[in-house]
Enzyme design. Sequence first.
Site, PDB file in Angstrom:
ATOM      1  N   LYS A 113       0.823  -1.210   0.000  1.00 57.22           N
ATOM      2  CA  LYS A 113       0.000   0.000   0.000  1.00 57.22           C
ATOM      3  C   LYS A 113       0.866   1.274   0.000  1.00 57.22           C
ATOM      4  O   LYS A 113       0.427   2.313  -0.469  1.00 57.22           O
ATOM      5  CB  LYS A 113      -0.927   0.020   1.235  1.00 57.22           C
TER       6      LYS A 113
HETATM    7  C1  LIG Z   1      -4.307  -4.750   0.618  1.00 58.18           C
HETATM    8  C2  LIG Z   1      -3.518  -5.994   0.519  1.00 58.18           C
HETATM    9  C3  LIG Z   1      -3.850  -7.001  -0.413  1.00 58.18           C
HETATM   10  C4  LIG Z   1      -5.057  -6.898  -1.323  1.00 58.18           C
HETATM   11  O1  LIG Z   1      -4.937  -5.889  -2.298  1.00 58.18           O
HETATM   12  P1  LIG Z   1      -6.223  -5.314  -3.025  1.00 58.18           P
HETATM   13  O2  LIG Z   1      -5.733  -4.190  -3.838  1.00 58.18           O
HETATM   14  O3  LIG Z   1      -7.171  -4.881  -1.937  1.00 58.18           O
HETATM   15  O4  LIG Z   1      -6.807  -6.427  -3.828  1.00 58.18           O
HETATM   16  C5  LIG Z   1      -3.008  -8.100  -0.501  1.00 58.18           C
HETATM   17  N1  LIG Z   1      -1.944  -8.234   0.317  1.00 58.18           N
HETATM   18  C6  LIG Z   1      -1.617  -7.298   1.233  1.00 58.18           C
HETATM   19  C7  LIG Z   1      -0.436  -7.527   2.099  1.00 58.18           C
HETATM   20  C8  LIG Z   1      -2.379  -6.144   1.359  1.00 58.18           C
HETATM   21  O5  LIG Z   1      -2.041  -5.237   2.270  1.00 58.18           O
END
Ligand SMILES: *Cc1c(COP(=O)(O)O)cnc(C)c1O
Length: 497
Positions: A113
């Site tokens: 993120k």
């Molecule tokens: C947010 C997240 C996901 C999922 O990603 P999306 O964009 O919501 O599909 C997968 N792995 C981790 C570690 C995340 O923080």
Amino acid sequence: MFYNSTRNSSVKVSSAEAITQGISAEGGLFVPDSIPTLTNDEIKALGEMKYADRAAYIFAKYLTDFTEAEIHYCTDNAYSTKNFETESIAEMAHLFDGTYMLELWHGPTCAFKDMALQILPYFLTTSAKKINLDKKIVILVATSGDTGKAALEGFRDVEGTSILVFYPEDGVSPMQKRQMKTQEGANVGVCAIKGNFDDCQNGVKAIFTDSEVKDRLAANGMMFSSANSINWGRLVPQVVYYVSAYAELVKDGEIALGDKINIVVPTGNFGNILAAYYAKHMGIPVNKLICASNINNVLTDFINTGVYDRNRRFYTTVSPSMDILISSNLERLLYLMTGRDDKLISEWFGKLASEGRYEVSDAVKAKLADEFYGGFCDDEQTKATIHDIYEKYSYTCDTHTAVAVKVYNDYKAATGDTTKTVIASTASPYKFSAAVLEALEGGKSDIDEYAKVDRIAELSDIPVPAALADLKNKPERFSDVIDKAEQKQYVLGRLGI
Ligand SMILES: *Cc1c(COP(=O)(O)O)cnc(C)c1O
């Protein structure tokens, strides 16, 4: 380039407006009115650039109302070694023959993120300035763990902004909880909800579109914006690393320009894999987009049957950032796959809200089957995969990434496809240390979270990220826990309006 709403194609706004508004007034999501393309020459040239410049190049195609200087201000601040522990920003690890781990977790909160949330505050404040907004921007975030911390880090002490994060009380890892409760910054707030991630997200969505709340904000010189992956400013930075990964594989001679790759993404809200879809439609040669889920496998069923049905049990798993039953960004994919049919999208997502279920047309089912492969695995398989990879390749991966590896192995076994493959590695193994250590050692241990981190450091050759190493000594600042029904009052209270 202008941005339309998935629920009203006649909405037409600039990228600065789409980014500051977050979500369109009638509840739809903003999408660019066309997908810009990259020629082979451009892809080749991108391979020679550093990450921040690759990002700037791609942003210029989407944020056409930004000047070059504005874009570089954003990328240079976000993608530097000041914030990331690797020079390459998105590090590519060669796991085994023809499989590459795209490590997206070398940022300040150790999850992918950061790739978007380090730049979003710059996009937002730049956008607000461009459209002469002199309002304070209030960011509300619903998080299944990683978004919340990454948004808090991105926005903390950014002038003209204030951020409030909600997380499900029992739906995040102890480490994630501790990261959020100890958040620093004068403009931040953190609160737990008695419920799951969808409760948090539905609450935030309802507050966003609540006209009474909006009026109160306006009267106090404030406005909402969103840092969730429904904001276009979150999505477009994610397109960059898929383009970047491809350009790098070409540059390193791992593939020839024009060769196809598969992309595997551990998926929750469908943001990360949607970014891969955009990269593909910009001209990155992709064979299959492989959508990996945990036991909350609503997306696997959807890809395989065309029926989206959230009326099912919700499970808490060892990959909590994927414990989601409503994948918001799917709306953008379906908007594109229906040829931008806002009526159909409004109908389907209306049904999702009222009945928890909708079924797409045969034409969309065929497109889904052509472009995507969907699979899932349970917690035992996730842990077994972490163990296997460690044994075979001396590589330690986190639980979310392990779901992707397992689903990819299933895909390979089912299809015999040997196309070279990029797996999105979405979190540092240290962030989910309990499950990772249990997987590595083959059994639970009752040492505390910090001792688990130390133990993983002994077993693996990945250094402990600085942000996690510090966590033990930080004072806890936030301990509120509320019912979901209290969310609106809580927001107004925290803002003092
Ligand atoms: C947010 C997240 C996901 C999922 O990603 P999306 O964009 O919501 O599909 C997968 N792995 C981790 C570690 C995340 O923080």
